[in-house]
Structure formats: structure tokens, C-alpha cells
Motif scaffolding. Structure first.
Motif, PDB file in Angstrom:
ATOM      1  N   ALA B 146      24.236  56.361 -22.289  1.00 22.05           N
ATOM      2  CA  ALA B 146      24.651  55.473 -21.204  1.00 22.05           C
ATOM      3  C   ALA B 146      24.368  54.022 -21.554  1.00 22.05           C
ATOM      4  N   GLU B 149      22.004  50.880 -26.793  1.00 17.96           N
ATOM      5  CA  GLU B 149      20.963  51.313 -27.714  1.00 17.96           C
ATOM      6  C   GLU B 149      21.054  52.821 -27.968  1.00 17.96           C
ATOM      7  N   ASP B 189      30.096  55.032 -13.608  1.00 14.18           N
ATOM      8  CA  ASP B 189      29.626  54.299 -14.783  1.00 14.18           C
ATOM      9  C   ASP B 189      29.965  55.079 -16.053  1.00 14.18           C
TER      10      ASP B 189
ATOM     11  N   GLU C  30      35.332  38.912 -13.679  1.00 13.47           N
ATOM     12  CA  GLU C  30      36.408  39.435 -14.515  1.00 13.47           C
ATOM     13  C   GLU C  30      37.686  39.635 -13.700  1.00 13.47           C
ATOM     14  N   VAL C 173      36.726  46.911 -15.811  1.00 16.33           N
ATOM     15  CA  VAL C 173      35.831  46.293 -16.778  1.00 16.33           C
ATOM     16  C   VAL C 173      34.442  46.929 -16.699  1.00 16.33           C
ATOM     17  N   ASN C 174      33.843  47.113 -17.867  1.00 17.26           N
ATOM     18  CA  ASN C 174      32.446  47.537 -17.923  1.00 17.26           C
ATOM     19  C   ASN C 174      31.594  46.386 -18.423  1.00 17.26           C
ATOM     20  N   ARG C 175      30.455  46.197 -17.769  1.00 16.59           N
ATOM     21  CA  ARG C 175      29.506  45.202 -18.251  1.00 16.59           C
ATOM     22  C   ARG C 175      28.297  45.905 -18.834  1.00 16.59           C
ATOM     23  N   LEU C 176      27.740  45.312 -19.871  1.00 17.13           N
ATOM     24  CA  LEU C 176      26.448  45.787 -20.360  1.00 17.13           C
ATOM     25  C   LEU C 176      25.374  45.040 -19.592  1.00 17.13           C
ATOM     26  N   GLN C 183      20.450  48.144 -22.685  1.00 18.89           N
ATOM     27  CA  GLN C 183      21.647  47.587 -22.068  1.00 18.89           C
ATOM     28  C   GLN C 183      22.540  48.743 -21.625  1.00 18.89           C
ATOM     29  N   THR C 184      22.633  48.900 -20.337  1.00 26.15           N
ATOM     30  CA  THR C 184      23.368  50.023 -19.775  1.00 26.15           C
ATOM     31  C   THR C 184      24.806  49.626 -19.475  1.00 26.15           C
ATOM     32  N   PHE C 185      25.727  50.529 -19.782  1.00 26.50           N
ATOM     33  CA  PHE C 185      27.125  50.310 -19.435  1.00 26.50           C
ATOM     34  C   PHE C 185      27.306  50.521 -17.938  1.00 26.50           C
ATOM     35  N   ALA C 186      27.726  49.488 -17.251  1.00 26.85           N
ATOM     36  CA  ALA C 186      27.928  49.570 -15.813  1.00 26.85           C
ATOM     37  C   ALA C 186      29.366  49.210 -15.504  1.00 26.85           C
ATOM     38  N   ALA C 187      30.018  50.056 -14.735  1.00 22.04           N
ATOM     39  CA  ALA C 187      31.434  49.836 -14.417  1.00 22.04           C
ATOM     40  C   ALA C 187      31.565  48.948 -13.197  1.00 22.04           C
ATOM     41  N   ILE C 188      32.495  48.027 -13.260  1.00 27.38           N
ATOM     42  CA  ILE C 188      32.896  47.269 -12.080  1.00 27.38           C
ATOM     43  C   ILE C 188      34.022  48.051 -11.410  1.00 27.38           C
TER      44      ILE C 188
ATOM     45  N   GLN D 170      33.137  44.925 -21.645  1.00 25.29           N
ATOM     46  CA  GLN D 170      34.169  45.772 -22.244  1.00 25.29           C
ATOM     47  C   GLN D 170      35.394  45.710 -21.347  1.00 25.29           C
TER      48      GLN D 170
END
Lengths: 200, 200, 200, 200
Positions: B146, B149, B189, C30, C173-176, C183-188, D170
Motif C-alpha cells: 500500500a 516503500e 485506496d 488535481e 488521481v492518487n497521492r503519495l 508514503q501511502t498511496f491514497a486515492a482522491i 499518480q
């Protein structure tokens, strides 16, 4: 149903294991997983697969439902034969291919289905209306949409037919594909999967 | 293994059917589908589920593999009990919960697994190294990430361990959720699912 | 219009630079980029921003169009004041906040707009009908939709009004995001941005 | 800088307005918006655009920064000429095309940049190292990655160079494209945009 090619209890056969024809659509593996899961198959389910295309849903459902009966409906003869070849390839013998145009050809089917998957067809609304009448109580219906118009039509039909427990999921999967020494992020075109059930 | 609650041959139990604890992660249904599919389970698979969290993978695998044996590894006692309760809820009796910290506790397991699912853990690389040694030939390994890293570590480990036929998929699913009279697009996510196999 | 806080010619002010109120929607950066780009602003554009919420579009448009005039329409007094405070914060003086309910309150505006942005409102179709009549020839209209129903309504309205050169983009868009050392992938949550123009 | 073709203060020129060459990459409009926003351009910025490809970033930056100076670095002569033609097409006169291979050719540039955009190149790490040394204090660097390896390299470099206020986004945009009478959801391949600044 043990297959020589796919001996697993989980769905998700890799795309490249199917025979394909140019121009004939195929649900990519990740979308297929959503469709099959939304169908909630039992081992003896009767499934109608309308607009079966390459036949991937029929093949996977045939393997998952060894006591079931799958009917793949496809109007084009070449595509119908493609589905048959893909069934043969995986040793699937409980898929019947009905060559015909839905919804008219559905009258040829005597047994009411427990599950219906609608992946295409010229007149989505007429197809959904017809299969909804035929669907057994507590049966489930799953339809996909790749276009805004398809999304509208399925969504409207589901509301008009009073489909229960509707769920809508948009699949938007990225695959890492080898290109030379690098792995490139490649997007699979998004598909909407709409599902619901008939209560009584 | 017929479950009172989930009598289907397809995976994808709705999230809300599981008991949850605040703060304990759960793979949402759409991600679970990708994980289970990438595991390519057989009905008699031995599966190690490391960092099992809410236990959704263990429950679904237990149902899919009636002759198999699933070991859910979880270091926290409360979470281990949560997994047990979720197994009870679905009538799953072939899941054993091992309370302990991976990779150390894995030495307690005498049987080599056919499949390993790594969804978390303090030292991902040490875990992957250890399970790779224990994994049976032709076995499969699936790990999720997720974080950036996590994606790096799993990807590097897979390369170092010479995992074969690696596939990486990024799940990025949107659900339509009822909010009042409207259906709002809500993003789940994104999760990376990395999988591969051991050739010999 | 040089701002003490944002001295750049490119849009995309970070979300956290705006004052916010709980429960008041804000277009994330975004999505804002897509909206502003689809508006195709000129330095002297007259823009109506309907359902302005936190006022981020008005602020950015105010900065981008130093000779232009932006009208932010918002029915709630507290939210209208929030927009005013965000304009003050960025030194934006060419945004007028009109407290009122669209489409009724639009009659108070004497100047026909070159650009209209519709981000919300109780009756989207009535709003789109009204602003379309008022929009200057060769003007542009942009509307966002976060729900399936909104997507339908905007799409239908655009067709009925014969909006030209319609473009529809779904932002996903996904933000880290930093969470601890990872650093987690978080979806908007995805938003549809629909845009088009009035030809004559 | 008023352009005969693009007279707007907002970026986001439609892809089809650029001249293209087969095989030469182009940042699609939605990705370009993220890149340009992350650059935070001023009207007098000096920008190096490395791996400029079709030249879309250079053209848009040239229009946005009328008092600025953009250097597009491109090793292939045909591609360099393509960039020049795209600049001519939009009446952009503040873009200089430097034919050469980065990072070596960067020594030919006497003026230190305020902004650097790295969209490609054979040795990303060497390029990032070199431009970081040359970047002016409070300057900004933006790099894109379409591959997992690129994402790793840029991310590692940014950490090693102690780039400040790093942001990673992303982009995963879907466009509705007309195909016959329907509008099909088409995914744009995802791109990572990494950005940050040099503090002193």
C-alpha cells in the motif's frame, strides 16, 4: 471440473491462455474477477452469458460450476465457434453455445436461469427486460458497461425493473508490463460492473 | 465447504459481512479478488496468510479449499481472536491461527506451504526470504503493498529471490456509494498486488 | 495579479493553503487543474462560479484573470464569508460573492459571462438551462459531477442544450501521503469534469 | 505571450493541436497540467525541459512565461526539429532547442535554471544529480516516471539529493471518447509526477 489447463479453484485465467479473434472483445482478467464475483455462482448454477464474445466468462463459470449449465449466447457464427474452441481448450463440457440474437433467441431456452451476465448486445434494455422476467427468484443479474450510454441504460433498466441490492463498481486497474528492461504502468480501460438480485 | 453465510463457489464476500475491529486493516473485496486469484488456489492447498489482519483472505481461502489447510499468522492476540471469530461466523474449520511474529514464528510450522500471502509485517524482506525457502516447488507467493516503500521492498525481494513469472497489478477501483438519493463515486485506496512462482 | 501568497502563473494552489470549514466541499488541487484548464480562461474573462464552496476556483481564476471579473454564487452566508476570506488571504480583489440561490439569483447579474463553472446546486438542470441562455457567444461552460445522477443530468443537459465540442474527463488521481516513515498511496475520489462551448 | 492558436491564460492545450511524429512520446494534456502546476512557473522563469519529446511542456511554458526563457534539451535532430515546429505553430519565440545528450550537454548552458523538468533520458540519476547542482536556490524540480524503475530512480535520487517538500502524484485519468454514437471510457496510462524544491 478439473481442467488440463487450469486446475485451480480460484477464477482469473490469464488473458493470453484464451484463443482470440481480432476485433472480438474479451473481458480482461481483472474485470472478469469482478463479474464472476458479482454473479455469486453456486456449483449447480444455470447461467446465461449474453454477448459472450471470446467466451472467457463462460469458460470460467463452466469450471467453477461443475454441476451447473452455462448457455453462451452469441449471434455471430465465427464468434460462437471461438467460444466452443475456448471451451474445448479448457476441457469445459457444460457450456452450450446458442447462436442467435438476444432477446429474441432467449425463447428457445426452456430452463429459467439462476444467474445472468449481460456483456453486450444491440438493445441492452430489451435484453435486460426479457432476462429479468425469466430470471428465477433470488437470482442475480450482472451487466457491464464500457460506455457512458451503456452505463445509463443499465442503470435506468435496473431502477425500472426494481433490481434489489444494486452494486456498481468501476474497475480501473493498472498492470505493470515488461517493455525491454523496464516495467511500464499500463492502464486497462475502465469498465463498470453493475449487479443486483431479484428478491422473490 | 458449505458455509451457512456464504454458499457460493466464487470469492468476494462483501466487506460488511466480516466482524471488524477499529484500526485493524481489511483488504476490501475488490482487492481480495485480485489476491485470491493471484494465489491460484487448489482445493487442497496449504496456505500461509501472514499479516492476516481481519482474516478475510483466510476465511475466503478456507471456503475455497475444503481439503486445504490455512495458517493465519498474527502477532496481536486481539486480532488473532478476531480472525477466529470471523472463521466461526462463516463455519470455516480449516484455518489455524498462529499467534506470533513472522518470520521467527514460522519455524513452528512443520508443513511446507503451497501458497503464501504476505499482507504486512514489520520486516517484509526477512519474511519474504524465509517463506521463499519454505515454499514448496511450483508454489506461489503473493504480496501486497500500500506504500511506495512496500512496493520497493517486495519488488526488490522478488528480484533477489528470482521469483518467476512475476505479475504486478495496481488495483484502483471506484465504488458507487449511496449517499442520500445519490450514488457518489468513491475511490478505494490503490493497492499493488505482486505475485510469482517458484519453479523448482 | 501578484499575490503575496501565490506568485505563480500556473494554477494548482495546494489544498492546505485555503481556509476551510467542516463539511464544505473543496475541489482538490488535481481536480481544480482540470476545471481551470477546461474553462480556457482569458485575462479579462467574466466567470460565474456557481456552487463555489470553499472558493478555490474563484481564487485561482481571480489570480489568473487580473482584468477579469469573477462572480462566486453561494447561498449560505457562512460559506459566502469563507470565500471572501479566502480571496482576502490571496489578495484577490476581482471576485464578487453573490449570496443567493441559483438559478433565481442569476437575474441580479447584469453582465453576461464568458465562462461558467457549475460545481453544484440543488437543480443542476435549471441552472445549466439558465446560464446557457446568459452565456456569451463562444463562451465555455464547465460542470463537475461526483455522483452518477449528476453525471446523467449534466450529460443530458449538455445534449439538450446542444453544447458543442463536449469533453468529458474523469479524474482519478492518487497521492503519495506521508504516514510515519512510509508514503501511502491514497486515492482522491473521482470527479467527472464535463466541458463544452456555445458556438454562436 | 498572445498566441494565434492559443490565447488563454490557462494551460492544457488539446493534444491534437500539436504536430506529432510516430513513436515520439507526448505528455497527454491531463498529465501536462500536473507537470506545469508542479513546476510553479513565474512569468520570468528560466526552465530546462529535458527529454522534451514533442515539446508540449516547452510550448505551454513558453506561453505562460512571456519574460522567461525555456531550453528544450533533445538529442535527436528530427525530434529537435519537431519541437521547433511546434513552437512556431503556437508563435512561441522564447524556447531554445539544444540538441544534445543530457547531462553532458548541460554544461553548454550558462544560465542557472529556476525550474527543471525531467521527462526522460538514458541516465535519469546522472541527469538529476547534474541539474540539482545547477538549479538556483528556491528552484523547483519536476520529474515524471512511467515505469516502476523510473519511479524508483527518481524517488531515490530525490532522497539522496535531499529535495525538499517532495510531492508525488499518480495521474490516472479516464477520457470519454466518441466511438460511433457512444462515448467509451478510455484510460490514459498512468504517470507519476514527482516534484520538490531546493531550499537554499
Amino acid at each position: 471440473m478439473p481442467s488440463p489447463l487450469w486446475s485451480y479453484v480460484t477464477p482469473g485465467i490469464p488473458d493470453e491462455m484464451f484463443e482470440r479473434l481480432p476485433g472480438i472483445p474479451m473481458s480482461p482478467r481483472e474485470v472478469r474477477l469482478l463479474i464472476l464475483s458479482s454473479l455469486r455462482l453456486k456449483d449447480d448454477s444455470i447461467l446465461w452469458d449474453i454477448g459472450a464474445g471470446t467466451g472467457t466468462i463462460s469458460v470460467e463459470a463452466g469450471l467453477l460450476c461443475p454441476k451447473g449449465q452455462i448457455v453462451a449466447i452469441e449471434r455471430d457464427e465465427d464468434v460462437a465457434n471461438l467460444i466452443r474452441r475456448n471451451c474445448d481448450r479448457f476441457g469445459v463440457s457444460n457450456v452450450e453455445v446458442l447462436e442467435g440474437s438476444a432477446p429474441e433467441c432467449l425463447t428457445e431456452l426452456s430452463q429459467a436461469p439462476h444467474r445472468v451476465c449481460v456483456e453486450g448486445g444491440r438493445s441492452i434494455k430489451a435484453i435486460l427486460n426479457e432476462v429479468w422476467q425469466r430470471l428465477q427468484p433470488r437470482g442475480r443479474i450482472v451487466a457491464t458497461a464500457a460506455t457512458l450510454e451503456g452505463l445509463y441504460q443499465v442503470s435506468e433498466s435496473f431502477a425500472e425493473l426494481q433490481v434489489r441490492n444494486i452494486e456498481v463498481v468501476q474497475s480501473a486497474v493498472n498492470r505493470l508490463e515488461k517493455r525491454g528492461i523496464n516495467q511500464t504502468f499500463a492502464a486497462i480501460d475502465p469498465i463498470f460492473v453493475l449487479s443486483g438480485e431479484k428478491l422473490d
